[in-house]
Design an enzyme around this catalytic site. Structure first.
Site, PDB file in Angstrom:
ATOM      1  N   ASP A 175     -31.644 -37.420 -40.716  1.00  0.00           N
ATOM      2  CA  ASP A 175     -32.091 -37.212 -39.337  1.00  0.00           C
ATOM      3  C   ASP A 175     -33.538 -36.717 -39.341  1.00  0.00           C
ATOM      4  OD1 ASP A 175     -32.473 -36.420 -36.671  1.00  0.00           O
ATOM      5  OD2 ASP A 175     -30.396 -35.768 -36.448  1.00  0.00           O
ATOM      6  N   SER A 212     -26.822 -33.972 -30.146  1.00  0.00           N
ATOM      7  CA  SER A 212     -28.200 -33.482 -30.094  1.00  0.00           C
ATOM      8  C   SER A 212     -28.226 -32.164 -29.295  1.00  0.00           C
ATOM      9  CB  SER A 212     -29.123 -34.543 -29.485  1.00  0.00           C
ATOM     10  OG  SER A 212     -30.476 -34.203 -29.661  1.00  0.00           O
ATOM     11  N   HIS A 261     -30.836 -39.813 -36.453  1.00  0.00           N
ATOM     12  CA  HIS A 261     -30.288 -39.005 -35.363  1.00  0.00           C
ATOM     13  C   HIS A 261     -29.189 -39.729 -34.591  1.00  0.00           C
ATOM     14  CE1 HIS A 261     -30.316 -35.590 -32.709  1.00  0.00           C
ATOM     15  NE2 HIS A 261     -30.625 -36.315 -31.649  1.00  0.00           N
TER      16      HIS A 261
END
Length: 504
Positions: A451, A376, A483
């Protein structure tokens, strides 16, 4: 786009305003439990350019407390809305040159709803104040050069406030208490003999609590404790089998370290050494990175899967380590956290690179074998390091990265960067895709095509930029995964085996 679950592709539409674009509008209404017309609260301001960040009953069923942020999230109004009339009046304001953090999920009310507890950084540290529903100036309860991390409980009968803090070590978390009157000092409630991180769920009368405790190398234990003496009444989850299995593994306990990067700035870090470490040898390095305002990586707290994976890599001869740059949410004061304003992807990247150069100078490190990985925001940081500091890193593994800050959502990206219409140069400077031409080492990019947090579009845009710059890289798409890339049989194992093979 779901290409795998039917004969033809399926398109899923996600309501997701990206930085600088139009937000959804929201309003607050009150409806009788018996039914009837909705009474809409008369909240001032354009609903598309203000956020109702929190709302709840204000200690009674007559008024609602609203926490309203402006679009740039640097001004907060705390207001009371009357359920019968819809009228709204402001009772507290917060402003910040960077952004205002909202650190209270459920506002604690005192004195039969006449007062409430409030967290604020107005003196440079995050402290607890007592605010009044009449709008009088809030009164400081906690005081000193430390941050209150969270309010945990209140004993109104005896006049005590319980909260989490860690004045002396930003990697740990402890329970403290102080008088609601603000008189006297602070008392540590968590046992002095137990380091690590402590979390609590405290009963309404503050006499009992569920206590969870762990360290970086020991899984959590959950117990029922009596307060304030912290006597253990019952162990609820000893986790004995897991703790025993972890202790049986050939692990080297992590070491907490410091990296002085110049300018009076010292970063906290941890390091895992290979078993049978020999300081006369030179070892390859893997740096685990995040570096954004949402989270710390350097915590004396159990990290489960990633910790065990890092230990496995250490068994294969890696020095594994991590550092928290400024801008991460460490309890080190407002200035530490908010120096990163309008510099996401820039200042943190500079400080992570500076820490890596410190590591390269150590006698037991092979300076030509440095790898980095993150997920991320850590995936974004990995890209920024690989593209902007190619002299440091030979290998990078970026999972689910934000490749262009213009593509991330309004409420997160604008909080830390302002609007791109006002700050285009900084948006470009902090976005990895801007620097794609700098890639020199081996790069693996991993992303789930489903995602709905960090959209797969960003990775495709980055791939095009790398191709245009004649840069070779490896890319792995996990179809329809979100994600966390955990959906589907065998996904997590497959992902970590992929990362393992890439860096060994």
């Amino acid at each position: 786009i779901n290409d795998t679950d039917s004969l033809y592709p399926k398109i899923a539409t996600i309501q997701y305003p990206v930085a600088g674009q139009t937000n959804s509008a929201g309003r607050v209404g009150v409806l009788s439990a018996a039914g009837g017309a909705t009474r809409w609260l008369q909240v001032p301001g354009d609903p598309r350019n203000n956020y109702i960040a929190r709302m709840n009953w204000a200690g009674n069923s007559d008024e609602i407390i609203l926490l309203q942020l402006n679009r740039r999230q640097n001004a907060l109004n705390v207001s009371l809305g009357t359920a019968r009339t819809g009228q709204v009046r402001t009772i507290l304001n917060e402003k910040d040159d960077a952004w205002v953090d909202i650190d209270v999920e459920d506002i604690p009310w005192l004195s039969d709803g006449k007062r409430f507890l409030w967290l604020s950084e107005r003196d440079g540290w995050r402290h607890v104040y007592v605010a009044n529903r009449t709008g009088a100036d809030p009164v400081l309860i906690t005081n000193g050069a430390f941050d209150v991390i969270s309010i945990e409980g209140v004993d109104q009968k005896t006049g005590w406030l319980y909260y989490i803090a860690s004045p002396d070590n930003a990697t740990q978390r402890y329970l403290y208490r102080t008088k609601l009157s603000g008189s006297g000092g602070t008392e540590r409630v968590s046992p002095a003999a137990l380091g690590g991180s402590h979390s609590y769920s405290i009963a309404p009368n503050a006499s009992w609590a569920f206590h969870t405790y762990s360290t970086i190398s020991s899984p959590p234990v959950v117990e029922l404790v009596h307060l304030p003496d912290h006597q253990v009444v019952r162990v609820l989850a000893a986790n004995s089998a897991t703790i025993t299995r972890v202790r049986e593994l050939d692990f080297t306990p992590p070491e907490f370290i410091k990296a002085g990067i110049g300018g009076g700035v010292t970063l906290d870090g941890w390091m895992i050494k290979p078993p049978h470490f020999d300081s006369s040898k030179r070892y390859p390095v893997l740096i685990y990175v995040y570096g954004e305002p949402a989270s710390q990586t350097v915590m004396d707290r159990w990290a489960s899967t990633r910790y065990l994976w890092h230990q496995m890599l250490a068994q294969h001869g890696y020095l594994v380590m991590s550092f928290d740059n400024r801008g991460t949410p460490a309890p080190k004061g407002r200035a530490w956290r908010k120096v990163v304003y309008r510099k996401i992807g820039v200042l943190a990247a500079q400080e992570q690179a500076a820490a890596a150069r410190v590591v390269q100078s150590w006698s037991f490190v092979d300076p030509k074998r440095v790898a980095i990985w993150g997920w991320s925001g850590g995936g974004s940081m990995t890209l920024n390091q690989m593209f902007r500091y190619p002299d440091i890193y030979q290998v990078g593994m970026s999972v689910a990265p934000v490749t262009d800050q213009h593509f991330y959502d309004t409420i997160y990206q604008e909080r830390y960067m302002g609007l791109p219409q006002d700050n285009e140069a900084d948006y470009r400077a902090g976005s990895p895709v801007t620097h794609a031409a700098g890639l020199a080492g081996k790069l693996l990019i991993v992303h789930g095509s489903g995602d709905d947090n960090v959209h797969y579009k960003g990775t495709e845009v980055l791939a095009n930029a790398l191709i245009a710059n004649k840069k070779q890289f490896t890319m792995m798409e996990y179809p329809n995964r979100r994600h966390d890339i955990s959906q589907g049989q065998g996904t997590t194992r497959h992902l970590f085996e992929l990362l393992t093979k890439y860096c060994l």
